[in-house]
Design an enzyme around this catalytic site. Structure first.
Site, PDB file in Angstrom:
ATOM      1  N   LEU A  60       0.854  -1.186   0.000  1.00 19.60           N
ATOM      2  CA  LEU A  60       0.000   0.000   0.000  1.00 19.60           C
ATOM      3  C   LEU A  60       0.889   1.234   0.000  1.00 19.60           C
ATOM      4  O   LEU A  60       1.999   1.216   0.543  1.00 19.60           O
ATOM      5  CB  LEU A  60      -0.893   0.014   1.244  1.00 19.60           C
ATOM      6  CG  LEU A  60      -2.043  -0.993   1.291  1.00 19.60           C
ATOM      7  CD1 LEU A  60      -2.602  -1.093   2.697  1.00 19.60           C
ATOM      8  CD2 LEU A  60      -3.138  -0.600   0.318  1.00 19.60           C
ATOM      9  N   ASP A  61       0.408   2.305  -0.615  1.00 14.02           N
ATOM     10  CA  ASP A  61       1.145   3.566  -0.575  1.00 14.02           C
ATOM     11  C   ASP A  61       1.318   4.014   0.878  1.00 14.02           C
ATOM     12  O   ASP A  61       0.519   3.650   1.749  1.00 14.02           O
ATOM     13  CB  ASP A  61       0.385   4.650  -1.344  1.00 14.02           C
ATOM     14  CG  ASP A  61       0.474   4.453  -2.851  1.00 14.02           C
ATOM     15  OD1 ASP A  61       1.304   3.641  -3.298  1.00 14.02           O
ATOM     16  OD2 ASP A  61      -0.292   5.117  -3.577  1.00 14.02           O
TER      17      ASP A  61
END
Length: 328
Positions: A60-61
């Site tokens: 995930l960012d």
């Protein structure tokens, strides 16, 4: 809602897994306890903490939260299923400002007018982003080129070996679900793109485009008037694996004659794992991240079968890979 924003399985999860009879044989746990009592340190060998293999099915960012699929033992061999699967996201776009990373973790690169953008114009512009589209991943991403992450090329001023390849992605659905206007808490990043950073990025791009320049905002760029808040809106989308939500927001803002970046990003579905209540046949609920955080502080009392709360919740949803172990 789980909050996981790291590129590997959180150490907290590993600690819980390595001491749970869900994943470790009882005899090995007993041996670990005896060694601990004798003051012996566990290594990374056959009986060490790294005995149970763990992994996750897609990063995930840094600012993102939401679904993260975790594989344990032989379950790690199935994690590739979750890289190329369809995923759902909700993201908030803040207009008027573009950043180097396309999100609020980055530095301001450019500002642009936003007053002319309306809900109707956004809904109309979304049509060109639905279906199969060609997308260029952002240079500030973990995507690797010749073994090095793109963001390392950009930050260190190392010339790219070749242009970043466009990729075909599929946007199965894309809709505007909330027009926030100026009624929101989000603001443009304080961090500015420095001349040194500009020079490094231009150098990394120079090998593939000898005319590459990076526009850094100057005094002529529009700034919000005192007390004025740039507009924001929320998008919901289902996309194929490999799609960059940040790029969709960045490109959409450009198509609107403005600039924009991501200020919130939540992955609400990864294949058949979902946040909240299941909505489709075969859907499976995730364990809230708060359960893991709570168990790290205090696992609490165990039930009559000897399971901690977090273990019982895992048992309720776990997808067992044949032959992983003899435990539930």
């Amino acid at each position: 809602m789980p909050k996981v924003s790291v590129s590997s399985l959180p150490l907290s999860d590993q600690i819980l897994i390595q001491k749970s009879r869900l994943f470790v044989e009882a005899s090995q746990l007993e041996s670990q306890a005896q060694n601990k009592g004798k003051g012996k340190k566990r290594g990374k060998g056959r009986r060490g903490r790294d005995n149970v293999k763990t992994g996750q099915g897609g990063t995930l960012d840094p600012l993102a939260d939401g679904v993260l699929v975790v594989g344990v033992g032989k379950g790690t061999k199935r994690l590739n299923e979750f890289l190329d699967c369809s995923k759902e996201y909700q993201t908030t776009c803040l207009l008027g400002c573009e950043t180097d990373s396309y999100d609020s973790e980055g530095a301001r690169v450019r500002t642009a007018p936003w007053h002319h953008v309306t809900r109707a114009s956004v809904e109309s512009a979304l049509e060109k982003f639905r279906g199969e589209i060609m997308q260029t991943p952002p240079i500030f991403s973990a995507l690797k080129m010749d073994g090095m992450a793109l963001y390392d090329y950009a930050r260190k001023g190392i010339p790219l070996p070749r242009p970043i390849e466009q990729r075909k992605v599929t946007i199965h659905s894309l809709e505007l679900i909330d027009w926030k206007g100026s009624d929101h808490p989000y603001r443009w990043p304080e961090k500015q793109f420095t001349q040194e950073e500009k020079a490094a990025l231009e150098k990394s791009l120079s090998s593939v485009d000898d005319q590459a320049t990076v526009h850094v905002e100057d005094e002529s760029d529009p700034e919000p008037a005192e007390g004025e808040v740039p507009m924001a809106f929320v998008l919901k989308m289902r996309v194929s694996g490999g799609t960059y939500v940040r790029s969709i927001v960045h490109d959409l803002a450009h198509s609107l004659g403005s600039a924009g970046h991501v200020v919130t990003l939540t992955r609400t579905r990864q294949k058949n794992w979902v946040l909240g209540e299941p909505t489709e046949d075969g859907d499976r609920r995730c364990i809230p991240w708060e359960v893991i955080e709570k168990s790290l502080k205090d696992e609490g009392e165990r039930d009559e079968e000897g399971w901690a709360e977090w273990e019982r919740k895992v048992i309720d949803i776990i997808d067992v890979v044949e032959g992983t172990n003899d435990n539930p």
